[in-house]
Design a protein around this motif. Structure first.
Motif, short mmCIF file in Angstrom:
data_model
loop_
_atom_site.label_atom_id
_atom_site.label_comp_id
_atom_site.label_asym_id
_atom_site.label_seq_id
_atom_site.Cartn_x
_atom_site.Cartn_y
_atom_site.Cartn_z
N LYS A 1 0.82 -1.21 0.00
CA LYS A 1 0.00 0.00 0.00
C LYS A 1 0.86 1.26 0.00
CE LYS A 1 -3.96 -2.04 2.31
NZ LYS A 1 -3.43 -3.41 2.25
N LEU A 2 1.98 1.22 0.71
CA LEU A 2 2.82 2.41 0.83
C LEU A 2 3.69 2.65 -0.38
CD1 LEU A 2 3.97 2.02 4.55
CD2 LEU A 2 2.30 3.65 3.64
N PHE A 3 4.28 1.56 -0.93
CA PHE A 3 5.30 1.72 -1.96
C PHE A 3 5.02 0.96 -3.26
CE2 PHE A 3 7.43 1.51 2.28
CZ PHE A 3 7.63 2.87 2.43
N GLU B 1 -5.70 3.89 -2.68
CA GLU B 1 -6.74 4.93 -2.65
C GLU B 1 -8.00 4.46 -3.39
OE1 GLU B 1 -7.52 9.60 -3.89
OE2 GLU B 1 -5.57 8.68 -4.31
N ARG B 2 -7.82 3.87 -4.56
CA ARG B 2 -8.97 3.36 -5.33
C ARG B 2 -9.71 2.28 -4.54
NH1 ARG B 2 -5.42 4.11 -9.54
NH2 ARG B 2 -4.67 1.96 -9.49
N PHE B 3 -8.96 1.39 -3.92
CA PHE B 3 -9.59 0.32 -3.15
C PHE B 3 -10.40 0.90 -1.99
CE2 PHE B 3 -9.50 -2.37 0.62
CZ PHE B 3 -10.25 -3.44 0.17
N PHE B 4 -9.80 1.79 -1.22
CA PHE B 4 -10.51 2.33 -0.06
C PHE B 4 -11.71 3.17 -0.48
CE2 PHE B 4 -6.72 0.89 2.06
CZ PHE B 4 -7.24 0.39 3.24
N MET C 1 -6.92 6.99 4.25
CA MET C 1 -7.17 5.65 4.78
C MET C 1 -6.16 4.65 4.23
SD MET C 1 -9.47 5.72 7.06
CE MET C 1 -9.73 3.97 7.25
N GLY C 2 -5.80 4.78 2.95
CA GLY C 2 -4.78 3.90 2.38
C GLY C 2 -3.43 4.09 3.06
N LEU C 3 -3.08 5.33 3.33
CA LEU C 3 -1.83 5.62 4.02
C LEU C 3 -1.84 5.07 5.44
CD1 LEU C 3 0.93 7.08 4.00
CD2 LEU C 3 -0.28 9.14 4.77
#
Length: 169
Positions: free
Chosen positions: A23-25, A37-40, A51-53
């Motif tokens: 998710k981060l990299f 971001e798209r998933f959340f 939320m992704g971060l």
């Protein structure tokens, strides 16, 4: 028992660390923050980028803490919360992972709970630093994590219906 706890901690480190750094990299499949971001967003979490971060940071940090056996109670609370949130997402689909169910996440949560209840073992940084481990601390970490995960799940703007999404158009 110490060898078993170490193996369990290291497996959780690998699995949850992979999910967090993805998710981060975007290390493992090239997805990264934009895909997170798209998933959340598709799951009704607002704001999805944040939320992704947060998910990436908590998954990575919790995995590192549990893997090292350092501040294990904190790592247990963090990952219990993350996994509860994910299980809540998949709960409407039942247990079967082939149907987007929650069997995989439940198995990892069971490992996190086991570490919370048993402690990280003697082959851990907590043990080497002689961190006090009162009997109630692991149970408290599990409960706090589960409550936090349920609270995060309750903030979703709208639930995502996997069954409807799988239907051919």
């Amino acid at each position: 028992m110490n060898a078993g706890l170490l193996v369990l901690r290291l497996v959780i480190l690998v699995i949850m660390g992979m999910h967090g750094t993805q998710k981060l990299f975007g290390w493992w499949d090239g997805g990264g923050p934009a895909e997170a971001e798209r998933f959340f967003a598709s799951q009704g979490f607002r704001p999805p980028r944040r939320m992704g971060l947060v998910a990436g940071i908590t998954q990575t940090a919790g995995a590192l803490l549990i893997g090292a056996g350092f501040a294990s109670v904190l790592g247990v609370a963090i990952l219990a919360g993350v996994l509860t949130t994910v299980i809540a997402l998949h709960l409407p689909n039942g247990l079967d992972g082939r149907k987007q169910g929650f069997e995989y996440e439940l198995m990892i949560l069971a490992g996190v709970v086991a570490i919370g209840l048993a402690g990280p073992g003697q082959w851990s940084v907590d043990h080497w630093l002689a961190v006090p481990d009162p009997a109630w601390s692991g149970t408290t970490a599990v409960v706090v994590g589960i409550v936090a995960g349920l609270a995060v799940s309750a903030t979703r703007a709208r639930p995502f219906d996997f069954r409807r999404a799988r239907q051919p158009r």
